[in-house]
Structures are given as structure tokens and as C-alpha cells.
Design an enzyme around this catalytic site. Structure first.
Site, PDB file in Angstrom:
ATOM      1  N   ILE A  90       0.847  -1.188   0.000  1.00  0.00           N
ATOM      2  CA  ILE A  90       0.000   0.000   0.000  1.00  0.00           C
ATOM      3  C   ILE A  90       0.883   1.239   0.000  1.00  0.00           C
ATOM      4  O   ILE A  90       1.749   1.387   0.865  1.00  0.00           O
ATOM      5  CB  ILE A  90      -0.901   0.031   1.255  1.00  0.00           C
ATOM      6  CG1 ILE A  90      -1.719  -1.263   1.364  1.00  0.00           C
ATOM      7  CG2 ILE A  90      -1.802   1.263   1.244  1.00  0.00           C
ATOM      8  CD1 ILE A  90      -2.360  -1.464   2.724  1.00  0.00           C
ATOM      9  N   CYS A  91       0.660   2.115  -0.948  1.00  0.00           N
ATOM     10  CA  CYS A  91       1.382   3.386  -0.998  1.00  0.00           C
ATOM     11  C   CYS A  91       0.552   4.414  -0.235  1.00  0.00           C
ATOM     12  O   CYS A  91      -0.416   4.970  -0.756  1.00  0.00           O
ATOM     13  CB  CYS A  91       1.595   3.807  -2.454  1.00  0.00           C
ATOM     14  SG  CYS A  91       2.578   5.309  -2.610  1.00  0.00           S
ATOM     15  N   LEU A  92       0.906   4.627   1.024  1.00  0.00           N
ATOM     16  CA  LEU A  92       0.178   5.528   1.913  1.00  0.00           C
ATOM     17  C   LEU A  92       1.212   6.191   2.817  1.00  0.00           C
ATOM     18  O   LEU A  92       1.937   5.503   3.538  1.00  0.00           O
ATOM     19  CB  LEU A  92      -0.850   4.724   2.726  1.00  0.00           C
ATOM     20  CG  LEU A  92      -1.799   5.467   3.628  1.00  0.00           C
ATOM     21  CD1 LEU A  92      -2.715   6.397   2.834  1.00  0.00           C
ATOM     22  CD2 LEU A  92      -2.639   4.480   4.440  1.00  0.00           C
ATOM     23  N   CYS A 151       0.471   9.678  -4.057  1.00  0.00           N
ATOM     24  CA  CYS A 151       1.326   8.514  -4.264  1.00  0.00           C
ATOM     25  C   CYS A 151       1.689   8.388  -5.724  1.00  0.00           C
ATOM     26  O   CYS A 151       0.928   8.636  -6.596  1.00  0.00           O
ATOM     27  CB  CYS A 151       0.606   7.262  -3.801  1.00  0.00           C
ATOM     28  SG  CYS A 151       1.664   5.832  -3.749  1.00  0.00           S
TER      29      CYS A 151
END
Length: 151
Positions: A90-92, A151
Site C-alpha cells: 500500500i502506498c500511503l 502517491c
């Protein structure tokens, strides 16, 4: 180490007693280790993911809460989302450079719910194939490439 375990016990109770909407702690996942949790998630009503079921894997290091947990989607159903790679990463930002010890498992869960709920189109990140082929198994060791404002 004791402060990490106290903090995790406190967060575990909070997640059991007052989980974010659509989230449930998988009780079996914490029976053997307090440092690895699975959270079952259901897509929010009125969103592209309504009724879909997902699982989040949380792994905590001995430096938690000063280091963020490792969080990724796991299992058979990985959501198709512009910030979720097909391997579950997850790109967070709050999972990496924007992490703060003031954040919690619940705040991470709420951020992920919000991220999925605001999605307008189901699609993978533009570099999904390359990333999945070349990435580290630990998403925390990733240097994220930003494709839009987040992102």
C-alpha cells in the site's frame, strides 16, 4: 520492549472494543503473537468496494510505536486501487515518512478505509508490473514513487 507490548495490548483492546466501520480483528491471528495481526475488512457501503472482503496484515517491530507497522493487504482478494499494488503493498504516506507515534492501528485502518472509499476508478498503479517484479518483500523498505498528489 515492555512499552511496545503495553502499547500493542492497549491498541488490541481498542480494536476489539471499538473497531473502525467494516473492520474486525481476526482473533486467531493474535493468539500466538502480539506482533502480527490480521484485520478483516469489508468495503464501505456506497463505494466501488461495497461488500468486497479484504484482509490487512499488520506486523510490528520492537521499535513500535516509534517505527510504523508494516501494513499490507494479504489473502486471495487484493483490492484493485491506484495506490495498492497487486502484491498487497500500500502506498500511503502515514505508513512511511508521515508516520508519528501518535498514530495507531485504528488511525491506519481509517486511512485505508478512506483511501478505498474515495476511489473513483478501480485500476492498479501505473508501475505495478515493474514494482511487483523488483520490490522488497517488506513494503517499509520501498522508496515510493509518487504518481499524483498522494502517491
Amino acid at each position: 520492549m515492555a512499552s511496545m507490548q503495553k502499547r500493542l495490548q492497549k491498541e488490541l483492546l481498542a480494536l476489539q472494543n471499538d473497531p473502525p466501520p467494516g473492520m474486525t480483528l481476526n482473533e486467531k491471528s493474535v493468539q500466538n503473537s502480539i506482533t502480527q495481526w490480521i484485520v478483516d475488512m469489508e468495503g464501505a457501503p456506497g463505494t466501488l468496494y461495497e461488500g468486497e472482503k479484504f484482509q490487512l496484515l499488520f506486523k510490528f517491530s520492537s521499535r513500535y510505536p516509534f517505527d510504523s507497522p508494516q501494513v499490507m493487504f494479504t489473502g486471495e482478494n487484493i483490492p484493485i486501487h491506484p495506490h495498492v499494488y497487486s502484491n498487497g503493498h500500500i502506498c500511503l504516506s502515514i505508513l512511511t515518512e508521515d508516520w508519528s507515534p501518535a498514530l495507531s492501528v485504528q488511525s491506519v485502518c481509517l486511512s485505508i478505509i478512506s483511501m478505498l472509499s474515495s476511489c473513483k476508478e478501480k485500476r492498479r498503479p501505473p508501475d505495478n508490473s515493474f514494482y511487483v517484479r523488483t520490490c522488497n518483500k517488506n513494503p517499509k523498505k520501498t522508496k515510493w514513487w509518487y504518481h499524483d498528489d498522494t502517491c
